[in-house]
Each structure stands twice: as C-alpha cells, then as structure tokens.
Design a protein around this motif. Sequence first.
Motif, PDB file in Angstrom:
ATOM      1  N   ASP A  30     -10.649  -5.104  -6.546  1.00 17.39           N
ATOM      2  CA  ASP A  30     -10.879  -5.940  -5.369  1.00 17.39           C
ATOM      3  C   ASP A  30      -9.603  -6.270  -4.604  1.00 17.39           C
ATOM      4  OD1 ASP A  30     -13.604  -8.018  -6.707  1.00 17.39           O
ATOM      5  OD2 ASP A  30     -13.569  -5.969  -5.934  1.00 17.39           O
ATOM      6  N   ASN A  31      -8.480  -6.212  -5.263  1.00 20.83           N
ATOM      7  CA  ASN A  31      -7.223  -6.594  -4.628  1.00 20.83           C
ATOM      8  C   ASN A  31      -6.395  -5.406  -4.164  1.00 20.83           C
ATOM      9  OD1 ASN A  31      -7.746  -9.356  -5.041  1.00 20.83           O
ATOM     10  ND2 ASN A  31      -6.945  -9.234  -7.132  1.00 20.83           N
ATOM     11  N   TYR A  32      -7.022  -4.223  -4.054  1.00 19.11           N
ATOM     12  CA  TYR A  32      -6.303  -3.001  -3.722  1.00 19.11           C
ATOM     13  C   TYR A  32      -7.060  -2.155  -2.721  1.00 19.11           C
ATOM     14  CZ  TYR A  32      -3.509  -4.075  -7.832  1.00 19.11           C
ATOM     15  OH  TYR A  32      -2.684  -4.695  -8.750  1.00 19.11           O
ATOM     16  N   ARG A  33      -6.313  -1.341  -2.002  1.00 13.03           N
ATOM     17  CA  ARG A  33      -6.860  -0.175  -1.349  1.00 13.03           C
ATOM     18  C   ARG A  33      -6.456   1.029  -2.207  1.00 13.03           C
ATOM     19  NH1 ARG A  33      -4.962  -0.838   4.899  1.00 13.03           N
ATOM     20  NH2 ARG A  33      -2.987  -0.285   3.866  1.00 13.03           N
ATOM     21  N   LEU A  34      -7.374   1.949  -2.410  1.00 12.56           N
ATOM     22  CA  LEU A  34      -7.135   3.103  -3.254  1.00 12.56           C
ATOM     23  C   LEU A  34      -7.519   4.379  -2.525  1.00 12.56           C
ATOM     24  CD1 LEU A  34      -8.866   0.752  -5.147  1.00 12.56           C
ATOM     25  CD2 LEU A  34      -7.516   2.002  -6.827  1.00 12.56           C
ATOM     26  N   GLY A  35      -7.010   5.498  -3.006  1.00 10.81           N
ATOM     27  CA  GLY A  35      -7.399   6.738  -2.373  1.00 10.81           C
ATOM     28  C   GLY A  35      -6.665   7.942  -2.917  1.00 10.81           C
ATOM     29  N   TRP A  36      -6.787   9.018  -2.146  1.00  9.78           N
ATOM     30  CA  TRP A  36      -6.290  10.314  -2.561  1.00  9.78           C
ATOM     31  C   TRP A  36      -5.327  10.878  -1.537  1.00  9.78           C
ATOM     32  CZ3 TRP A  36      -7.532  11.992  -7.362  1.00  9.78           C
ATOM     33  CH2 TRP A  36      -8.608  11.359  -7.984  1.00  9.78           C
ATOM     34  N   PHE A  37      -4.216  11.392  -2.026  1.00 14.06           N
ATOM     35  CA  PHE A  37      -3.227  12.106  -1.247  1.00 14.06           C
ATOM     36  C   PHE A  37      -3.061  13.489  -1.850  1.00 14.06           C
ATOM     37  CE2 PHE A  37      -2.660   7.697  -0.587  1.00 14.06           C
ATOM     38  CZ  PHE A  37      -2.045   7.507   0.644  1.00 14.06           C
ATOM     39  N   ARG A  38      -2.555  14.418  -1.069  1.00 15.83           N
ATOM     40  CA  ARG A  38      -2.345  15.758  -1.608  1.00 15.83           C
ATOM     41  C   ARG A  38      -1.042  16.332  -1.087  1.00 15.83           C
ATOM     42  NH1 ARG A  38      -7.034  19.335   1.537  1.00 15.83           N
ATOM     43  NH2 ARG A  38      -5.944  19.498   3.550  1.00 15.83           N
ATOM     44  N   GLN A  39      -0.497  17.261  -1.863  1.00 12.28           N
ATOM     45  CA  GLN A  39       0.726  17.944  -1.474  1.00 12.28           C
ATOM     46  C   GLN A  39       0.634  19.406  -1.880  1.00 12.28           C
ATOM     47  OE1 GLN A  39       4.391  16.160  -2.862  1.00 12.28           O
ATOM     48  NE2 GLN A  39       5.496  17.050  -1.134  1.00 12.28           N
ATOM     49  N   TYR A  95      -3.196  13.460  -5.699  1.00 15.59           N
ATOM     50  CA  TYR A  95      -2.721  12.249  -6.345  1.00 15.59           C
ATOM     51  C   TYR A  95      -3.614  11.065  -6.005  1.00 15.59           C
ATOM     52  CZ  TYR A  95       1.686  14.839  -6.834  1.00 15.59           C
ATOM     53  OH  TYR A  95       2.648  15.771  -7.127  1.00 15.59           O
ATOM     54  N   CYS A  96      -3.984  10.318  -7.005  1.00 14.40           N
ATOM     55  CA  CYS A  96      -4.588   9.016  -6.788  1.00 14.40           C
ATOM     56  C   CYS A  96      -3.489   8.008  -6.498  1.00 14.40           C
ATOM     57  CB  CYS A  96      -5.390   8.601  -8.023  1.00 14.40           C
ATOM     58  SG  CYS A  96      -6.333   7.078  -7.825  1.00 14.40           S
ATOM     59  N   ALA A  97      -3.765   7.063  -5.608  1.00 14.12           N
ATOM     60  CA  ALA A  97      -2.749   6.107  -5.210  1.00 14.12           C
ATOM     61  C   ALA A  97      -3.390   4.785  -4.807  1.00 14.12           C
ATOM     62  CB  ALA A  97      -1.917   6.660  -4.047  1.00 14.12           C
ATOM     63  N   ALA A  98      -2.562   3.739  -4.729  1.00 10.95           N
ATOM     64  CA  ALA A  98      -3.065   2.421  -4.356  1.00 10.95           C
ATOM     65  C   ALA A  98      -1.987   1.602  -3.669  1.00 10.95           C
ATOM     66  CB  ALA A  98      -3.575   1.669  -5.583  1.00 10.95           C
ATOM     67  N   SER A 112       3.498   5.126   3.368  1.00 10.33           N
ATOM     68  CA  SER A 112       4.469   4.045   3.448  1.00 10.33           C
ATOM     69  C   SER A 112       4.023   2.767   2.761  1.00 10.33           C
ATOM     70  CB  SER A 112       4.810   3.749   4.912  1.00 10.33           C
ATOM     71  OG  SER A 112       3.659   3.349   5.635  1.00 10.33           O
ATOM     72  N   THR A 113       2.713   2.577   2.559  1.00 10.34           N
ATOM     73  CA  THR A 113       2.206   1.354   1.936  1.00 10.34           C
ATOM     74  C   THR A 113       1.923   1.509   0.441  1.00 10.34           C
ATOM     75  OG1 THR A 113      -0.170   1.752   2.309  1.00 10.34           O
ATOM     76  CG2 THR A 113       1.103   0.805   4.137  1.00 10.34           C
ATOM     77  N   VAL A 114       1.961   2.729  -0.083  1.00 12.37           N
ATOM     78  CA  VAL A 114       1.596   2.974  -1.475  1.00 12.37           C
ATOM     79  C   VAL A 114       2.649   2.407  -2.417  1.00 12.37           C
ATOM     80  CG1 VAL A 114       1.201   4.734  -3.233  1.00 12.37           C
ATOM     81  CG2 VAL A 114       0.235   5.009  -0.937  1.00 12.37           C
ATOM     82  N   ASN A 115       2.204   1.676  -3.436  1.00 11.83           N
ATOM     83  CA  ASN A 115       3.140   1.229  -4.465  1.00 11.83           C
ATOM     84  C   ASN A 115       2.688   1.582  -5.882  1.00 11.83           C
ATOM     85  OD1 ASN A 115       1.090  -0.680  -4.365  1.00 11.83           O
ATOM     86  ND2 ASN A 115       2.450  -2.431  -4.007  1.00 11.83           N
ATOM     87  N   TYR A 116       1.578   2.340  -6.001  1.00  9.84           N
ATOM     88  CA  TYR A 116       1.143   2.864  -7.281  1.00  9.84           C
ATOM     89  C   TYR A 116       0.701   4.307  -7.103  1.00  9.84           C
ATOM     90  CZ  TYR A 116       0.958  -2.047  -8.699  1.00  9.84           C
ATOM     91  OH  TYR A 116       1.267  -3.355  -8.965  1.00  9.84           O
ATOM     92  N   TRP A 117       1.148   5.189  -7.999  1.00 13.79           N
ATOM     93  CA  TRP A 117       0.804   6.605  -7.969  1.00 13.79           C
ATOM     94  C   TRP A 117       0.322   7.081  -9.336  1.00 13.79           C
ATOM     95  CZ3 TRP A 117       0.694   9.324  -3.531  1.00 13.79           C
ATOM     96  CH2 TRP A 117       1.485   8.890  -2.462  1.00 13.79           C
TER      97      TRP A 117
END
Length: 127
Positions: A30-39, A95-98, A112-117
């Motif tokens: 509830d306290n996060y935005r989460l999602g997927w990034f790719r490289q 990558y999952c990220a939040a 730029s806002t991600v602090n968990y990978w």
Amino acid sequence: QLQLVESGGGLVQPGGSLRLSCAASGVTLDNYRLGWFRQAPGKEREGVSCINGRYGRTYYADSMKGRFTISRDNAKNTVYLQMNSLKPEDTAVYYCAADQRWWTNLNMCAISTVNYWGQGTQVTVSS
C-alpha cells in the motif's frame, strides 16, 4: 524494508506469452508504487509497466499497450506482468522495482524515483 524477487522469465517464440511474478517481502504494498523495467543489450533501462500498490493506478509504455497487463495481489504481496504477443524486440532482462510515492501519479514508472530493485529475470523471444 522491501525486498523484491522476480520469477517467470524464459525462452518463448514470437507471438507467445509469458507471465512474470514479483514477490515482495518486508512491508505492505500500500505504501509503494511497483512495476517492471527492462534492459536490452546496448540499450538503456526503460520503464515497461507500473502499478500503484494503494490505488491500483497503472502505467504502460506505448509499445506495451494492448499486449502487456500488470496486476497485483496485495494479500500475497505479489505483482504480475502478463506478456502476450511477444516480439523479438521484447528480449531483455526484466527487473521488478518500487518507489515510495503511492500518493502521486507524477513520474510514474520513472527510473529516477526507484529506490528498490530486484535481481532481474531474462526474457528471450526467438524462433
């Protein structure tokens, strides 16, 4: 403290489907935005799809709209990415990220806002 672990990557033929899972531990979604990034090789990391853990708001990069679907199960602390109609250009490490900006839609799915990978999972689309 949030930890993210991806699973579900692998080899799939063009036009096929794959479902990625991201298991989160330590805190409520509830306290996060989460999602997927790719490289992909030779390319910068890019946002694919993200979801607000509190409100369920979603974001999709233009090339993924209509093919990918992001969802969450807060009871299981898990985020999913259903990938359909896969193309060779989707080949990448995913990558999952939040981040912790549940209160805003600004900069949704921005590196730029991600602090968990998470560690990442390889997706290869090839015939």
